[in-house]
Design a protein around this motif. Structure first.
Motif, PDB file in Angstrom:
ATOM      1  N   ALA A   1      -4.458 -10.541  -1.406  1.00 57.58           N
ATOM      2  CA  ALA A   1      -3.735  -9.354  -0.938  1.00 57.58           C
ATOM      3  C   ALA A   1      -4.631  -8.401  -0.156  1.00 57.58           C
ATOM      4  N   GLN A   2      -5.887  -8.263  -0.579  1.00 56.57           N
ATOM      5  CA  GLN A   2      -6.816  -7.367   0.107  1.00 56.57           C
ATOM      6  C   GLN A   2      -6.955  -7.747   1.580  1.00 56.57           C
ATOM      7  N   GLU A   3      -7.170  -9.013   1.841  1.00 59.07           N
ATOM      8  CA  GLU A   3      -7.359  -9.467   3.223  1.00 59.07           C
ATOM      9  C   GLU A   3      -6.057  -9.393   4.013  1.00 59.07           C
ATOM     10  N   LEU A   4      -4.957  -9.757   3.381  1.00 56.46           N
ATOM     11  CA  LEU A   4      -3.670  -9.779   4.076  1.00 56.46           C
ATOM     12  C   LEU A   4      -3.196  -8.383   4.468  1.00 56.46           C
ATOM     13  N   LEU A   5      -3.413  -7.406   3.601  1.00 55.37           N
ATOM     14  CA  LEU A   5      -2.894  -6.059   3.852  1.00 55.37           C
ATOM     15  C   LEU A   5      -3.938  -5.080   4.378  1.00 55.37           C
ATOM     16  N   LEU A   6      -5.218  -5.400   4.226  1.00 48.18           N
ATOM     17  CA  LEU A   6      -6.260  -4.451   4.628  1.00 48.18           C
ATOM     18  C   LEU A   6      -7.193  -5.003   5.694  1.00 48.18           C
ATOM     19  N   GLY A   7      -6.919  -6.206   6.183  1.00 46.63           N
ATOM     20  CA  GLY A   7      -7.757  -6.790   7.223  1.00 46.63           C
ATOM     21  C   GLY A   7      -7.717  -5.973   8.503  1.00 46.63           C
ATOM     22  N   SER A   8      -8.838  -5.875   9.197  1.00 41.38           N
ATOM     23  CA  SER A   8      -8.939  -5.036  10.392  1.00 41.38           C
ATOM     24  C   SER A   8      -8.033  -5.502  11.522  1.00 41.38           C
ATOM     25  N   ALA A   9      -7.718  -6.806  11.556  1.00 41.48           N
ATOM     26  CA  ALA A   9      -6.911  -7.343  12.655  1.00 41.48           C
ATOM     27  C   ALA A   9      -5.424  -7.403  12.319  1.00 41.48           C
ATOM     28  N   LEU A  10      -5.017  -6.769  11.219  1.00 40.42           N
ATOM     29  CA  LEU A  10      -3.642  -6.875  10.743  1.00 40.42           C
ATOM     30  C   LEU A  10      -2.622  -6.521  11.813  1.00 40.42           C
ATOM     31  N   LEU A  11      -2.865  -5.440  12.561  1.00 43.96           N
ATOM     32  CA  LEU A  11      -1.873  -4.970  13.518  1.00 43.96           C
ATOM     33  C   LEU A  11      -2.300  -5.154  14.968  1.00 43.96           C
ATOM     34  N   SER A  12      -3.043  -6.201  15.234  1.00 45.24           N
ATOM     35  CA  SER A  12      -3.408  -6.467  16.626  1.00 45.24           C
ATOM     36  C   SER A  12      -2.177  -6.821  17.448  1.00 45.24           C
ATOM     37  N   ASP A  13      -1.155  -7.365  16.778  1.00 44.02           N
ATOM     38  CA  ASP A  13       0.121  -7.669  17.423  1.00 44.02           C
ATOM     39  C   ASP A  13       1.214  -6.809  16.796  1.00 44.02           C
TER      40      ASP A  13
ATOM     41  N   VAL B   1       0.866  -1.177   0.000  1.00 41.13           N
ATOM     42  CA  VAL B   1       0.000   0.000   0.000  1.00 41.13           C
ATOM     43  C   VAL B   1       0.902   1.226   0.000  1.00 41.13           C
ATOM     44  N   ALA B   2       0.589   2.220  -0.800  1.00 39.31           N
ATOM     45  CA  ALA B   2       1.378   3.448  -0.807  1.00 39.31           C
ATOM     46  C   ALA B   2       1.433   4.012   0.610  1.00 39.31           C
ATOM     47  N   PRO B   3       2.610   4.466   1.069  1.00 42.25           N
ATOM     48  CA  PRO B   3       2.735   4.939   2.455  1.00 42.25           C
ATOM     49  C   PRO B   3       1.694   5.969   2.858  1.00 42.25           C
ATOM     50  N   TRP B   4       1.325   6.874   1.951  1.00 41.87           N
ATOM     51  CA  TRP B   4       0.347   7.912   2.315  1.00 41.87           C
ATOM     52  C   TRP B   4      -1.064   7.358   2.476  1.00 41.87           C
ATOM     53  N   ASP B   5      -1.290   6.137   1.976  1.00 43.25           N
ATOM     54  CA  ASP B   5      -2.612   5.495   2.150  1.00 43.25           C
ATOM     55  C   ASP B   5      -2.638   4.533   3.330  1.00 43.25           C
TER      56      ASP B   5
ATOM     57  N   ARG C   1      -2.034   4.690   6.669  1.00 38.51           N
ATOM     58  CA  ARG C   1      -2.688   5.024   7.930  1.00 38.51           C
ATOM     59  C   ARG C   1      -4.206   5.124   7.808  1.00 38.51           C
ATOM     60  N   ARG C   2      -4.710   5.480   6.616  1.00 38.56           N
ATOM     61  CA  ARG C   2      -6.173   5.608   6.468  1.00 38.56           C
ATOM     62  C   ARG C   2      -6.742   4.525   5.552  1.00 38.56           C
ATOM     63  N   ARG C   3      -6.061   3.391   5.515  1.00 40.32           N
ATOM     64  CA  ARG C   3      -6.479   2.316   4.629  1.00 40.32           C
ATOM     65  C   ARG C   3      -7.850   1.758   5.009  1.00 40.32           C
ATOM     66  N   ASN C   4      -8.542   1.243   4.011  1.00 35.85           N
ATOM     67  CA  ASN C   4      -9.817   0.574   4.210  1.00 35.85           C
ATOM     68  C   ASN C   4      -9.961  -0.479   3.105  1.00 35.85           C
ATOM     69  N   LYS C   5     -11.098  -1.111   3.039  1.00 36.95           N
ATOM     70  CA  LYS C   5     -11.289  -2.198   2.075  1.00 36.95           C
ATOM     71  C   LYS C   5     -11.156  -1.730   0.627  1.00 36.95           C
ATOM     72  N   GLY C   6     -11.274  -0.426   0.389  1.00 31.93           N
ATOM     73  CA  GLY C   6     -11.181   0.095  -0.972  1.00 31.93           C
ATOM     74  C   GLY C   6      -9.808   0.634  -1.337  1.00 31.93           C
ATOM     75  N   THR C   7      -8.847   0.563  -0.408  1.00 32.70           N
ATOM     76  CA  THR C   7      -7.506   1.085  -0.670  1.00 32.70           C
ATOM     77  C   THR C   7      -6.828   0.290  -1.788  1.00 32.70           C
ATOM     78  N   ILE C   8      -6.183   1.008  -2.690  1.00 32.80           N
ATOM     79  CA  ILE C   8      -5.515   0.377  -3.822  1.00 32.80           C
ATOM     80  C   ILE C   8      -4.204  -0.266  -3.377  1.00 32.80           C
ATOM     81  N   ILE C   9      -3.961  -1.480  -3.839  1.00 32.69           N
ATOM     82  CA  ILE C   9      -2.709  -2.185  -3.579  1.00 32.69           C
ATOM     83  C   ILE C   9      -1.877  -2.153  -4.855  1.00 32.69           C
ATOM     84  N   ILE C  10      -0.621  -1.762  -4.725  1.00 32.40           N
ATOM     85  CA  ILE C  10       0.255  -1.635  -5.885  1.00 32.40           C
ATOM     86  C   ILE C  10       1.456  -2.561  -5.719  1.00 32.40           C
ATOM     87  N   GLY C  11       2.312  -2.604  -6.733  1.00 26.46           N
ATOM     88  CA  GLY C  11       3.519  -3.406  -6.611  1.00 26.46           C
ATOM     89  C   GLY C  11       3.781  -4.261  -7.828  1.00 26.46           C
ATOM     90  N   ALA C  12       4.160  -5.500  -7.601  1.00 26.73           N
ATOM     91  CA  ALA C  12       4.521  -6.424  -8.671  1.00 26.73           C
ATOM     92  C   ALA C  12       3.372  -6.588  -9.656  1.00 26.73           C
TER      93      ALA C  12
END
Length: 236
Positions: free
Chosen positions: A167-179, A143-147, A149-160
């Protein structure tokens, strides 16, 4: 009216060439965007490196701590050498904005060219090179760094060129940073109703009660990093 005049005056001072300065010396790396020379915090201008709590996906679709990696790659590249920084103005957290060089090499450009930051200014050509060579963040999906902190299910994922289907669930899941994303990044940063940023250390009174899956909350790796990014320490 008086308050408006004061704000305009303050912005004029921030943008004024009078704020320009040159700093030289070894740098303390706080994160992929921020360094400190002689107690002056400098925000590398024209680039956006991932937050230290940011998670990306590698070429095999596995999660990795790309924000910590970006910081550590800058530390390795610096390798205790002398930095020369040209600063002008400050950002919203009162860090000096600067272009920095190590032995004549543009460090800001190096971060983008090596794939450890995106361009938010004059370094777009280096970003194209990094994406074409799958360097750094571009080796997988992110996810672009500027997106971030305010990421949500509609945030664009870029890269390869081939982004994993999950990728949507892995990077935008609500529990991503529980640990914590890393064993060294255990400071909890929370945002109050008034927008105030407060960080909590392990052992402080409310530390264990904080829910890190709430929007805006983030993990931090050091008090120096926290304070450089506009957070203040909780009273208890």
């Amino acid at each position: 009216m008086k308050q408006r005049i004061m704000v305009v005056a303050l912005l004029a001072v921030i943008a004024s060439p009078v704020c320009a300065a040159k700093l030289r010396g070894p740098a303390r790396i706080l994160d992929g965007n921020t360094i400190e020379i002689e107690q002056t915090k400098i925000r590398l201008s024209g680039i956006e490196a991932p937050e230290t709590d940011q998670i990306c996906l590698d070429a095999h679709g596995r999660k990795w701590t790309c924000g910590v990696a970006a910081r550590d790659e800058l530390i390795k590249h610096s390798n205790g050498r002398t930095w020369d920084c040209h600063t002008k103005g400050v950002d919203e957290y009162w860090r000096s904005r600067g272009s920095c060089f190590i032995e004549g090499e543009d460090v800001n450009a190096w971060m983008v060219r090596s794939g450890w930051a995106l361009s938010s200014g004059p370094y777009v050509i280096y970003e194209v090179v990094a994406s074409k060579t799958c360097a750094g963040l571009w080796s997988g999906a992110f996810v672009a760094p500027w997106d971030w902190r305010r990421r949500n299910k509609g945030t664009i994922i870029i890269g390869a060129s081939s982004v994993p289907v999950d990728a949507q669930e892995l990077l935008l899941g609500s529990a991503l940073l529980s640990d914590p994303p890393s064993s060294e990044c255990v400071i909890k940063g929370t945002v109050g109703r008034n927008g105030e940023r407060i960080y909590h250390l392990p052992g402080q009174l409310s530390y264990e009660k904080l829910d890190m899956t709430k929007p805006g909350e983030r993990w931090l790796c050091s008090e120096a990093e926290a304070e450089a990014n506009g957070w203040r320490k909780a009273a208890r």
